[in-house]
Design a protein around this motif. Sequence first.
Motif, PDB file in Angstrom:
ATOM      1  N   ALA A 212       0.804  -1.243  -0.126  1.00 33.74           N
ATOM      2  CA  ALA A 212       0.037   0.040  -0.165  1.00 33.74           C
ATOM      3  C   ALA A 212       0.789   1.225   0.069  1.00 33.74           C
ATOM      4  N   THR A 213       1.899   1.187   0.931  1.00 35.72           N
ATOM      5  CA  THR A 213       2.878   2.410   0.732  1.00 35.72           C
ATOM      6  C   THR A 213       3.433   2.662  -0.263  1.00 35.72           C
ATOM      7  N   ASP A 214       4.129   1.459  -1.089  1.00 35.00           N
ATOM      8  CA  ASP A 214       4.688   1.735  -2.211  1.00 35.00           C
ATOM      9  C   ASP A 214       3.745   2.086  -3.343  1.00 35.00           C
ATOM     10  N   PHE A 215       2.666   1.830  -3.452  1.00 33.35           N
ATOM     11  CA  PHE A 215       1.666   2.260  -4.184  1.00 33.35           C
ATOM     12  C   PHE A 215       1.384   3.689  -4.382  1.00 33.35           C
ATOM     13  N   LEU A 216       1.101   3.836  -2.883  1.00 27.69           N
ATOM     14  CA  LEU A 216       0.606   5.299  -2.765  1.00 27.69           C
ATOM     15  C   LEU A 216       1.571   6.245  -2.998  1.00 27.69           C
ATOM     16  N   LEU A 217       2.953   6.053  -2.729  1.00 25.56           N
ATOM     17  CA  LEU A 217       4.074   7.083  -2.756  1.00 25.56           C
ATOM     18  C   LEU A 217       4.123   7.102  -4.542  1.00 25.56           C
ATOM     19  N   GLY A 218       3.996   6.146  -5.133  1.00 29.10           N
ATOM     20  CA  GLY A 218       4.255   6.185  -6.526  1.00 29.10           C
ATOM     21  C   GLY A 218       3.415   6.659  -7.296  1.00 29.10           C
ATOM     22  N   ALA A 219       2.114   6.693  -6.773  1.00 32.89           N
ATOM     23  CA  ALA A 219       1.014   7.263  -7.610  1.00 32.89           C
ATOM     24  C   ALA A 219       0.754   8.722  -7.262  1.00 32.89           C
ATOM     25  N   LEU A 220       1.111   9.090  -6.038  1.00 30.15           N
ATOM     26  CA  LEU A 220       0.988  10.631  -5.672  1.00 30.15           C
ATOM     27  C   LEU A 220       1.943  11.361  -5.979  1.00 30.15           C
ATOM     28  N   PHE A 221       3.431  10.858  -5.966  1.00 27.03           N
ATOM     29  CA  PHE A 221       4.540  11.684  -5.954  1.00 27.03           C
ATOM     30  C   PHE A 221       5.367  10.955  -7.029  1.00 27.03           C
ATOM     31  N   THR A 222       6.691  11.318  -7.118  1.00 25.91           N
ATOM     32  CA  THR A 222       7.493  10.858  -8.208  1.00 25.91           C
ATOM     33  C   THR A 222       8.420   9.443  -7.931  1.00 25.91           C
ATOM     34  N   HIS A 223       7.873   8.849  -6.765  1.00 26.57           N
ATOM     35  CA  HIS A 223       8.535   7.598  -6.581  1.00 26.57           C
ATOM     36  C   HIS A 223       8.270   6.622  -7.716  1.00 26.57           C
ATOM     37  N   SER A 224       9.291   5.574  -8.018  1.00 28.58           N
ATOM     38  CA  SER A 224       9.250   4.544  -8.841  1.00 28.58           C
ATOM     39  C   SER A 224       8.397   3.383  -8.020  1.00 28.58           C
ATOM     40  N   TYR A 225       7.535   2.756  -8.708  1.00 32.25           N
ATOM     41  CA  TYR A 225       6.839   1.502  -8.068  1.00 32.25           C
ATOM     42  C   TYR A 225       7.892   0.598  -7.916  1.00 32.25           C
ATOM     43  N   ALA A 226       7.863  -0.479  -6.726  1.00 29.07           N
ATOM     44  CA  ALA A 226       8.456  -1.576  -6.866  1.00 29.07           C
ATOM     45  C   ALA A 226       8.356  -2.512  -8.040  1.00 29.07           C
ATOM     46  N   ARG A 227       9.232  -3.495  -8.171  1.00 32.18           N
ATOM     47  CA  ARG A 227       9.078  -4.028  -9.345  1.00 32.18           C
ATOM     48  C   ARG A 227       7.779  -4.882  -9.600  1.00 32.18           C
ATOM     49  N   PRO A 228       7.306  -5.839  -8.433  1.00 30.48           N
ATOM     50  CA  PRO A 228       6.055  -6.303  -8.538  1.00 30.48           C
ATOM     51  C   PRO A 228       4.871  -5.474  -9.199  1.00 30.48           C
ATOM     52  N   LEU A 229       4.793  -4.269  -8.485  1.00 33.69           N
ATOM     53  CA  LEU A 229       3.598  -3.450  -9.142  1.00 33.69           C
ATOM     54  C   LEU A 229       3.974  -2.930 -10.484  1.00 33.69           C
ATOM     55  N   THR A 230       4.970  -2.716 -10.767  1.00 35.38           N
ATOM     56  CA  THR A 230       5.355  -2.382 -12.060  1.00 35.38           C
ATOM     57  C   THR A 230       4.981  -3.468 -12.967  1.00 35.38           C
ATOM     58  N   ASP A 231       5.343  -4.562 -12.827  1.00 31.32           N
ATOM     59  CA  ASP A 231       4.970  -5.788 -13.560  1.00 31.32           C
ATOM     60  C   ASP A 231       3.494  -5.813 -13.453  1.00 31.32           C
ATOM     61  N   ALA A 232       2.811  -5.875 -12.547  1.00 30.58           N
ATOM     62  CA  ALA A 232       1.201  -6.039 -12.502  1.00 30.58           C
ATOM     63  C   ALA A 232       0.593  -4.978 -13.385  1.00 30.58           C
ATOM     64  N   LEU A 233       0.867  -3.900 -13.238  1.00 34.22           N
ATOM     65  CA  LEU A 233       0.331  -2.724 -13.999  1.00 34.22           C
ATOM     66  C   LEU A 233       0.554  -3.025 -15.413  1.00 34.22           C
ATOM     67  N   ALA A 234       1.546  -3.690 -15.798  1.00 36.60           N
ATOM     68  CA  ALA A 234       1.903  -3.893 -17.252  1.00 36.60           C
ATOM     69  C   ALA A 234       1.584  -5.097 -17.812  1.00 36.60           C
ATOM     70  N   ALA A 235       1.322  -6.236 -16.888  1.00 36.03           N
ATOM     71  CA  ALA A 235       0.887  -7.334 -17.622  1.00 36.03           C
ATOM     72  C   ALA A 235      -0.626  -7.363 -17.997  1.00 36.03           C
ATOM     73  N   PRO A 236      -0.919  -8.212 -18.928  1.00 35.78           N
ATOM     74  CA  PRO A 236      -2.243  -8.219 -19.441  1.00 35.78           C
ATOM     75  C   PRO A 236      -2.876  -9.331 -18.425  1.00 35.78           C
ATOM     76  N   PRO A 237      -4.249  -9.326 -18.723  1.00 36.51           N
ATOM     77  CA  PRO A 237      -5.010 -10.183 -17.519  1.00 36.51           C
ATOM     78  C   PRO A 237      -4.900 -11.622 -18.448  1.00 36.51           C
ATOM     79  N   PRO A 238      -4.884 -12.612 -17.342  1.00 38.34           N
ATOM     80  CA  PRO A 238      -5.158 -12.497 -16.135  1.00 38.34           C
ATOM     81  C   PRO A 238      -3.947 -12.236 -15.367  1.00 38.34           C
ATOM     82  N   LEU A 239      -2.773 -12.471 -15.625  1.00 37.09           N
ATOM     83  CA  LEU A 239      -1.528 -12.326 -14.812  1.00 37.09           C
ATOM     84  C   LEU A 239      -1.386 -10.785 -13.899  1.00 37.09           C
ATOM     85  N   GLY A 240      -1.792  -9.946 -14.765  1.00 38.08           N
ATOM     86  CA  GLY A 240      -1.561  -8.594 -13.913  1.00 38.08           C
ATOM     87  C   GLY A 240      -2.609  -8.390 -12.759  1.00 38.08           C
TER      88      GLY A 240
END
Length: 255
Positions: A212-240
């Motif tokens: 939750a912390t990693d997601f919010l800091l990335g979504a609200l500020f300029t922080h990069s997401y942790a790799r699992p979040l980046t992968d989940a957002l990029a992956a097509p369903p159902p993987l993401g």
Amino acid sequence: MAQQALPVREARLGKPLGASGTDRTVNAVAVLLPGCGPTGLRRPSPVPALAVRPLAARLARAGRAEGLAAHVVHYRCRGWNGAAAHPAQDAAWAVDEVVRRYGDVPVALVGTGRGARAALHAAGHPAVHAVLALAPWLPDPRQPGIAPDPVKQLIGRQVLIVHGTNDERVDPDFSYRYAQRAKKINRDTCRFEVHSDGHSLHQHRAEVHALATDFLLGALFTHSYARPLTDALAAPPPLGLRMPLASGFGASLRH
């Protein structure tokens, strides 16, 4: 049956945590939406609001240097109450109140249970940049005569859904189906599964809070997401939308 009138009572924001409690400028706000019951017009129990306070404090602490403030919403009543969706109304009010207090700052809605459903409903507010739905209590999409919850309001938002695979209160498949619909119109949607955890996500609380912390800091500020979040957002369903939350996630992150 005629719907009962809601007693005259105002929703309110809890005391601010984080930047707003100091002389720092508030640059973003996390609005925490507790769970609630299916029905009830009586004044809410304080227990659900207390249950989300540790996450609010964690987010405020992690984002303090960036100017993040966090508020827990106190609803007018203790139930969702069918089509009235009182917590969703209170969530929309809370975002308006944040804008009134802090000006044009990005807002993240963070909800648990039916509070997560309220967060998803209220995401269409122009100030909302991100939505985090933890174990969202969503209706059965296969139930005849029940319209599925809307998803168009999520367009342009960063959306993260987290659900325990052993949720004993609401079938996690409901949030998966919701995420499928949301992903079709908003590519910035992902969903994590917490294997063996229940509705409260207590067993893997540390990992959930870190995500939750990693997601919010990335979504609200300029922080990069942790790799699992980046992968989940990029992956097509159902993987993401079925991304497993790894045990120990966040242990090596600074926040």
